[in-house]
Scaffold this motif. Structure first.
Motif, PDB file in Angstrom:
ATOM      1  N   VAL A 167     -24.095  -5.684   1.859  1.00 33.26           N
ATOM      2  CA  VAL A 167     -25.039  -4.352   1.134  1.00 33.26           C
ATOM      3  C   VAL A 167     -24.115  -3.433   2.532  1.00 33.26           C
ATOM      4  CG1 VAL A 167     -27.450  -3.932   2.070  1.00 33.26           C
ATOM      5  CG2 VAL A 167     -26.921  -6.061   1.337  1.00 33.26           C
ATOM      6  N   ASP A 168     -24.069  -3.557   2.886  1.00 32.00           N
ATOM      7  CA  ASP A 168     -23.399  -2.053   4.140  1.00 32.00           C
ATOM      8  C   ASP A 168     -22.097  -1.212   2.869  1.00 32.00           C
ATOM      9  OD1 ASP A 168     -23.139  -0.315   6.368  1.00 32.00           O
ATOM     10  OD2 ASP A 168     -21.411  -1.296   6.245  1.00 32.00           O
ATOM     11  N   ARG A 169     -21.166  -2.634   2.490  1.00 30.00           N
ATOM     12  CA  ARG A 169     -20.172  -1.581   1.866  1.00 30.00           C
ATOM     13  C   ARG A 169     -20.895  -1.158   0.501  1.00 30.00           C
ATOM     14  NH1 ARG A 169     -17.644  -3.736  -2.857  1.00 30.00           N
ATOM     15  NH2 ARG A 169     -18.155  -6.021  -2.200  1.00 30.00           N
ATOM     16  N   CYS A 170     -21.883  -1.966  -0.263  1.00 30.87           N
ATOM     17  CA  CYS A 170     -22.710  -1.358  -1.625  1.00 30.87           C
ATOM     18  C   CYS A 170     -23.317   0.261  -1.788  1.00 30.87           C
ATOM     19  CB  CYS A 170     -23.256  -2.431  -2.209  1.00 30.87           C
ATOM     20  SG  CYS A 170     -22.473  -3.968  -2.080  1.00 30.87           S
ATOM     21  N   ALA A 171     -23.896  -0.310  -0.220  1.00 31.58           N
ATOM     22  CA  ALA A 171     -24.716   1.062  -0.005  1.00 31.58           C
ATOM     23  C   ALA A 171     -23.756   2.639   0.340  1.00 31.58           C
ATOM     24  CB  ALA A 171     -25.785   1.047   1.566  1.00 31.58           C
ATOM     25  N   ARG A 172     -22.790   2.203   1.090  1.00 34.04           N
ATOM     26  CA  ARG A 172     -22.153   3.185   1.820  1.00 34.04           C
ATOM     27  C   ARG A 172     -21.269   3.432   0.403  1.00 34.04           C
ATOM     28  NH1 ARG A 172     -20.868   3.231   6.514  1.00 34.04           N
ATOM     29  NH2 ARG A 172     -22.047   2.355   8.161  1.00 34.04           N
ATOM     30  N   ALA A 173     -21.227   2.807  -0.532  1.00 39.62           N
ATOM     31  CA  ALA A 173     -19.933   3.491  -2.367  1.00 39.62           C
ATOM     32  C   ALA A 173     -21.421   4.143  -2.298  1.00 39.62           C
ATOM     33  CB  ALA A 173     -19.767   2.173  -2.975  1.00 39.62           C
ATOM     34  N   LEU A 174     -21.981   4.670  -2.263  1.00 36.30           N
ATOM     35  CA  LEU A 174     -23.224   6.019  -3.199  1.00 36.30           C
ATOM     36  C   LEU A 174     -23.950   6.570  -2.191  1.00 36.30           C
ATOM     37  CD1 LEU A 174     -25.399   2.907  -4.817  1.00 36.30           C
ATOM     38  CD2 LEU A 174     -23.659   4.285  -5.811  1.00 36.30           C
ATOM     39  N   ALA A 175     -24.329   7.770  -2.742  1.00 33.61           N
ATOM     40  CA  ALA A 175     -24.815   8.995  -2.023  1.00 33.61           C
ATOM     41  C   ALA A 175     -26.436   8.360  -1.269  1.00 33.61           C
ATOM     42  CB  ALA A 175     -24.833  10.563  -3.423  1.00 33.61           C
ATOM     43  N   PRO A 176     -26.847   8.302  -0.281  1.00 34.65           N
ATOM     44  CA  PRO A 176     -28.218   8.302  -0.257  1.00 34.65           C
ATOM     45  C   PRO A 176     -29.129   8.501  -0.528  1.00 34.65           C
ATOM     46  CG  PRO A 176     -27.135   8.331   2.139  1.00 34.65           C
ATOM     47  CD  PRO A 176     -26.292   8.882   0.864  1.00 34.65           C
TER      48      PRO A 176
ATOM     49  N   LEU B  97     -32.986  -3.110   5.543  1.00 39.74           N
ATOM     50  CA  LEU B  97     -34.108  -2.129   5.507  1.00 39.74           C
ATOM     51  C   LEU B  97     -33.386  -1.580   6.530  1.00 39.74           C
ATOM     52  CD1 LEU B  97     -37.824  -3.593   5.649  1.00 39.74           C
ATOM     53  CD2 LEU B  97     -36.493  -1.985   3.392  1.00 39.74           C
ATOM     54  N   ALA B  98     -33.371  -1.470   8.323  1.00 39.49           N
ATOM     55  CA  ALA B  98     -32.933  -0.778   9.633  1.00 39.49           C
ATOM     56  C   ALA B  98     -31.589  -0.611   9.025  1.00 39.49           C
ATOM     57  CB  ALA B  98     -32.266  -1.397  10.444  1.00 39.49           C
ATOM     58  N   LEU B  99     -30.567  -1.168   8.507  1.00 42.68           N
ATOM     59  CA  LEU B  99     -29.284  -0.977   8.109  1.00 42.68           C
ATOM     60  C   LEU B  99     -29.107   0.151   7.506  1.00 42.68           C
ATOM     61  CD1 LEU B  99     -25.865  -2.089   7.612  1.00 42.68           C
ATOM     62  CD2 LEU B  99     -26.454  -2.955   5.148  1.00 42.68           C
ATOM     63  N   LEU B 100     -30.051   0.879   6.357  1.00 44.76           N
ATOM     64  CA  LEU B 100     -30.110   1.543   4.546  1.00 44.76           C
ATOM     65  C   LEU B 100     -30.358   2.940   5.430  1.00 44.76           C
ATOM     66  CD1 LEU B 100     -31.243  -0.943   2.192  1.00 44.76           C
ATOM     67  CD2 LEU B 100     -29.420   0.129   2.179  1.00 44.76           C
ATOM     68  N   ALA B 101     -31.791   2.781   6.472  1.00 40.52           N
ATOM     69  CA  ALA B 101     -32.437   3.370   7.006  1.00 40.52           C
ATOM     70  C   ALA B 101     -31.089   4.043   8.191  1.00 40.52           C
ATOM     71  CB  ALA B 101     -33.578   3.560   7.799  1.00 40.52           C
ATOM     72  N   GLY B 102     -30.298   3.477   9.094  1.00 41.56           N
ATOM     73  CA  GLY B 102     -29.318   3.899   9.399  1.00 41.56           C
ATOM     74  C   GLY B 102     -28.156   4.905   8.923  1.00 41.56           C
ATOM     75  N   LEU B 103     -28.215   4.144   7.378  1.00 38.99           N
ATOM     76  CA  LEU B 103     -27.382   5.314   6.382  1.00 38.99           C
ATOM     77  C   LEU B 103     -28.166   6.276   5.826  1.00 38.99           C
ATOM     78  CD1 LEU B 103     -25.551   1.868   5.358  1.00 38.99           C
ATOM     79  CD2 LEU B 103     -24.835   3.798   6.954  1.00 38.99           C
ATOM     80  N   GLY B 104     -29.383   6.983   5.789  1.00 35.88           N
ATOM     81  CA  GLY B 104     -29.849   8.039   5.517  1.00 35.88           C
ATOM     82  C   GLY B 104     -30.564   7.557   4.105  1.00 35.88           C
TER      83      GLY B 104
END
Length: 169
Positions: free
Chosen positions: A8-17, A31-38
């Motif tokens: 999930v982290d790798r896929c989320a970081r590949a996109l603009a939040p 959810l915590a990971l995603l929120a932390g990535l913006g």
């Protein structure tokens, strides 16, 4: 980092939040990971106790108590999310809704049990909760998503299916 969390982290970081949805979000780890990535994160789960813990882990997340197996995803969410995350939850009839709530070019990140895990480890016990060979890819393609990445492999002590798919622009 747990292997599904790393995916999930790798896929989320590949996109603009943007806007992300975690289906069957449980206690809010993603959810915590995603929120932390913006990301502006929304979680949906039928377990209100788990949602209470998710609210603590990801206080900025929007949370909805809903049984998506019985009710599907809200109609007003059509085209709303740039990223949809589904991990270790499987309800095949929900795939049309998953595609519907994705924004054009939005991504679906899916990881769940493969039937090989059931054969090797008797988990999950109910056969309908595990995907068969190439079934994750087929389910995504069946609702019009473009599969960008798909594999079936043993990760640690769990055999899973992973799919990264996109809604065409």
């Amino acid at each position: 980092m747990h292997d599904a969390l790393a995916f999930v982290d790798r896929c989320a970081r590949a996109l603009a939040p943007g806007r992300a949805l975690d289906v069957a979000c449980g206690r809010g780890r993603h959810l915590a990971l995603l929120a932390g990535l913006g990301w502006h994160a929304t979680g949906v789960d039928r377990d209100e106790q788990a949602l209470a813990e998710a609210a603590t882990r990801a206080p900025a997340a929007r949370l909805l108590a809903r049984d998506v197996e019985a009710e599907g995803l809200p109609a007003e969410w059509g085209g709303s999310f740039d990223l949809v995350v589904v991990t270790f939850f499987l309800h095949r009839p929900l795939f049309a809704d998953l595609a519907r709530v994705l924004a054009p070019s939005g991504r679906l990140v899916l990881e769940t049990f493969h039937d090989e895990n059931r054969r090797r480890r008797s988990h999950p016990r109910r056969p309908h909760l595990a995907l068969g060979p190439a079934e994750g890819r087929a389910l995504c393609e069946g609702v019009g998503l473009l599969v960008l990445e798909s594999d079936e492999a043993e990760r640690g002590d769990v055999f899973t299916t992973r799919v990264l798919a996109a809604r065409p622009a």
